[in-house]
Design an enzyme around this catalytic site. Structure first.
Site, PDB file in Angstrom:
ATOM      1  N   SER A  30      11.017   1.041  -1.532  1.00  0.00           N
ATOM      2  CA  SER A  30      10.645   0.231  -2.689  1.00  0.00           C
ATOM      3  C   SER A  30       9.126   0.148  -2.827  1.00  0.00           C
ATOM      4  O   SER A  30       8.407  -0.117  -1.862  1.00  0.00           O
ATOM      5  CB  SER A  30      11.227  -1.167  -2.499  1.00  0.00           C
ATOM      6  OG  SER A  30      10.880  -1.972  -3.592  1.00  0.00           O
ATOM      7  N   CYS A 143       9.154 -11.883   0.388  1.00  0.00           N
ATOM      8  CA  CYS A 143       8.310 -12.557  -0.614  1.00  0.00           C
ATOM      9  C   CYS A 143       7.913 -13.953  -0.108  1.00  0.00           C
ATOM     10  O   CYS A 143       8.660 -14.573   0.646  1.00  0.00           O
ATOM     11  CB  CYS A 143       9.071 -12.733  -1.922  1.00  0.00           C
ATOM     12  SG  CYS A 143       9.731 -11.220  -2.609  1.00  0.00           S
ATOM     13  N   GLY A 254       9.324   2.828   7.838  1.00  0.00           N
ATOM     14  CA  GLY A 254       8.061   2.450   8.456  1.00  0.00           C
ATOM     15  C   GLY A 254       7.396   3.709   8.986  1.00  0.00           C
ATOM     16  O   GLY A 254       7.793   4.229  10.032  1.00  0.00           O
TER      17      GLY A 254
HETATM   18  C1  LIG Z   1       2.005   0.148  -2.597  1.00  0.00           C
HETATM   19  C2  LIG Z   1       3.216  -0.415  -1.922  1.00  0.00           C
HETATM   20  C3  LIG Z   1       4.104  -1.226  -2.656  1.00  0.00           C
HETATM   21  C4  LIG Z   1       5.236  -1.764  -2.037  1.00  0.00           C
HETATM   22  N1  LIG Z   1       6.096  -2.533  -2.770  1.00  0.00           N
HETATM   23  C5  LIG Z   1       7.216  -3.027  -2.184  1.00  0.00           C
HETATM   24  C6  LIG Z   1       8.182  -3.777  -2.924  1.00  0.00           C
HETATM   25  O1  LIG Z   1       8.079  -3.970  -4.135  1.00  0.00           O
HETATM   26  N2  LIG Z   1       9.245  -4.278  -2.236  1.00  0.00           N
HETATM   27  C7  LIG Z   1       9.443  -4.057  -0.882  1.00  0.00           C
HETATM   28  O2  LIG Z   1      10.426  -4.518  -0.304  1.00  0.00           O
HETATM   29  N3  LIG Z   1       8.562  -3.314  -0.185  1.00  0.00           N
HETATM   30  C8  LIG Z   1       7.478  -2.793  -0.794  1.00  0.00           C
HETATM   31  N4  LIG Z   1       6.621  -2.020  -0.067  1.00  0.00           N
HETATM   32  C9  LIG Z   1       6.921  -1.752   1.369  1.00  0.00           C
HETATM   33  C10 LIG Z   1       7.656  -0.421   1.531  1.00  0.00           C
HETATM   34  O3  LIG Z   1       8.879  -0.419   0.802  1.00  0.00           O
HETATM   35  C11 LIG Z   1       7.944  -0.143   3.025  1.00  0.00           C
HETATM   36  O4  LIG Z   1       8.817  -1.134   3.520  1.00  0.00           O
HETATM   37  C12 LIG Z   1       6.687  -0.144   3.877  1.00  0.00           C
HETATM   38  O5  LIG Z   1       5.603   0.429   3.180  1.00  0.00           O
HETATM   39  C13 LIG Z   1       6.915   0.597   5.211  1.00  0.00           C
HETATM   40  O6  LIG Z   1       7.232   1.960   4.999  1.00  0.00           O
HETATM   41  P1  LIG Z   1       6.109   3.123   5.005  1.00  0.00           P
HETATM   42  O7  LIG Z   1       5.251   2.907   6.206  1.00  0.00           O
HETATM   43  O8  LIG Z   1       6.860   4.406   5.027  1.00  0.00           O
HETATM   44  O9  LIG Z   1       5.325   2.963   3.725  1.00  0.00           O
HETATM   45  C14 LIG Z   1       5.490  -1.472  -0.668  1.00  0.00           C
HETATM   46  C15 LIG Z   1       4.623  -0.645   0.047  1.00  0.00           C
HETATM   47  C16 LIG Z   1       3.501  -0.106  -0.557  1.00  0.00           C
HETATM   48  C17 LIG Z   1       2.595   0.777   0.247  1.00  0.00           C
END
Ligand SMILES: Cc1cc2nc3c(=O)[nH]c(=O)nc-3n(C[C@H](O)[C@H](O)[C@H](O)COP(=O)(O)O)c2cc1C
Length: 314
Positions: A30, A143, A254
């Site tokens: 997301s 949130c 993650g």
């Molecule tokens: C720019 C950005 C926006 C995000 N927006 C949301 C969101 O709207 N809802 C949510 O649950 N997580 C959000 N996340 C978190 C990601 O869904 C994910 O849980 C987190 O980035 C860890 O995964 P990654 O290390 O592969 O990015 C966001 C992350 C980023 C970087």
């Protein structure tokens, strides 16, 4: 179990994420994949098992002021603040594409956000009414709860249980809960007890990055969420802890940027593997991981990827 999807290596990749039947375990996180359509310019998005859309609330949210993102070693930080135009506008702008993506065999998970139990309920009720084509609803309990001084909705087992309990009877589809990276085993058990069908973890980890010349935060807020490879080892540990605490499936994320990262998550207990920050700098990463996981499973001598879920030998 979902429809079998034999890969070139003859490995079945289909997984069942709490009722979301995915043809392969690869999903997108997301907030890092928008609503999917912009990635069609890079690859056929329907090759993925699922996509998870940006969190949306019942009413539009402006989010935080710029700068909202900055780079940190091996990752990034953001303080987007869940900016979104609201469920109705999201469905109006993206509904036709997302319903079509479902027909093309890729599961669509819509994410609900809120600042209070009432706001979560309002968001899921709108999703139920306006987006019947989505395979699943994910509740983002990372949130801040405005009425409780900004404490995370999912920060304690009690507060997580409260919101899942209120939302569960209103969602007729599989309900995923996106957990904050805090008190993982206890919050996971609380969400399972209230009827969650699957758990998604981890969300970003709170961090701080400073410009030493201006002495200011590099974001518009003092702190922000760290994501990307920098948090991967922490995420694998938390997925492993959650998988040990509950019986419902885990959607692991993650710092997944390569097939090895995804394979680690599966061994730690993840049923599906979700690519986030890597989408920004390597937009074909998720699609590539589908084929690479099949090759890994074949190399491991299994014919079904499910045999590798939680197969870590510690
Ligand atoms: C720019 C950005 C926006 C995000 N927006 C949301 C969101 O709207 N809802 C949510 O649950 N997580 C959000 N996340 C978190 C990601 O869904 C994910 O849980 C987190 O980035 C860890 O995964 P990654 O290390 O592969 O990015 C966001 C992350 C980023 C970087």
């Amino acid at each position: 179990m979902g429809e079998k999807n034999p890969s070139a290596e003859g490995v079945s990749l289909a997984v069942d994420l709490g009722g979301v039947r995915m043809k392969n375990p690869v999903n997108t996180a997301s907030g890092t994949f928008a609503f999917g359509s912009v990635f069609e310019g890079f690859f056929d998005v329907s090759r993925l098992g699922a996509i998870t859309c940006k969190g949306c609330s019942a009413e539009p949210w402006p989010g935080n002021p710029a700068p909202r993102m900055c780079e940190v070693p091996s990752g990034m930080m953001n303080t987007v603040g869940l900016a979104n135009p609201g469920v109705a506008a999201v469905v109006e702008q993206n509904g036709a594409y997302l319903a079509g993506l479902e027909e093309r065999g890729c599961r669509v998970i819509l994410q609900a956000a809120g600042h209070s139990v009432e706001e979560y309920v309002a968001a899921v009720e709108l999703i139920e009414e306006l987006a019947p084509w989505a395979s699943g609803v994910e509740l983002n309990i990372s949130c801040p709860n405005i009425a409780r001084g900004g404490a995370l909705v999912g920060g304690t087992p009690e507060s997580a249980a409260e919101v899942v309990r209120a939302v569960r009877p209103r969602v007729r589809r599989p309900l995923l809960v996106k957990m904050a990276p805090v008190r993982v085993p206890e919050v996971a058990r609380a969400c399972e007890a209230e009827g969650a069908d699957a758990l998604s973890l981890i969300n970003t980890i709170n961090g701080m990055s400073l410009d030493v010349r201006t002495r200011r935060s590099r974001l518009s807020r003092p702190t922000g969420g760290v994501s990307g490879p920098a948090i991967h080892a922490i995420a694998v540990r938390m997925v492993w802890e959650a998988a040990g605490a509950v019986k419902i499936p885990i959607n692991g994320m993650g710092g997944i940027a390569t097939w090895e990262d995804a394979a680690e998550m599966i061994l730690a207990g993840a049923t599906s593997v979700t690519v986030g920050t890597a989408n920004f700098y390597d937009p074909t990463c998720a699609e590539r991981i589908v084929g690479e996981l099949a090759a890994w499973a074949a190399e491991q001598g299994v014919t079904d990827i499910n045999e590798l879920i939680g197969a870590v030998e510690c």
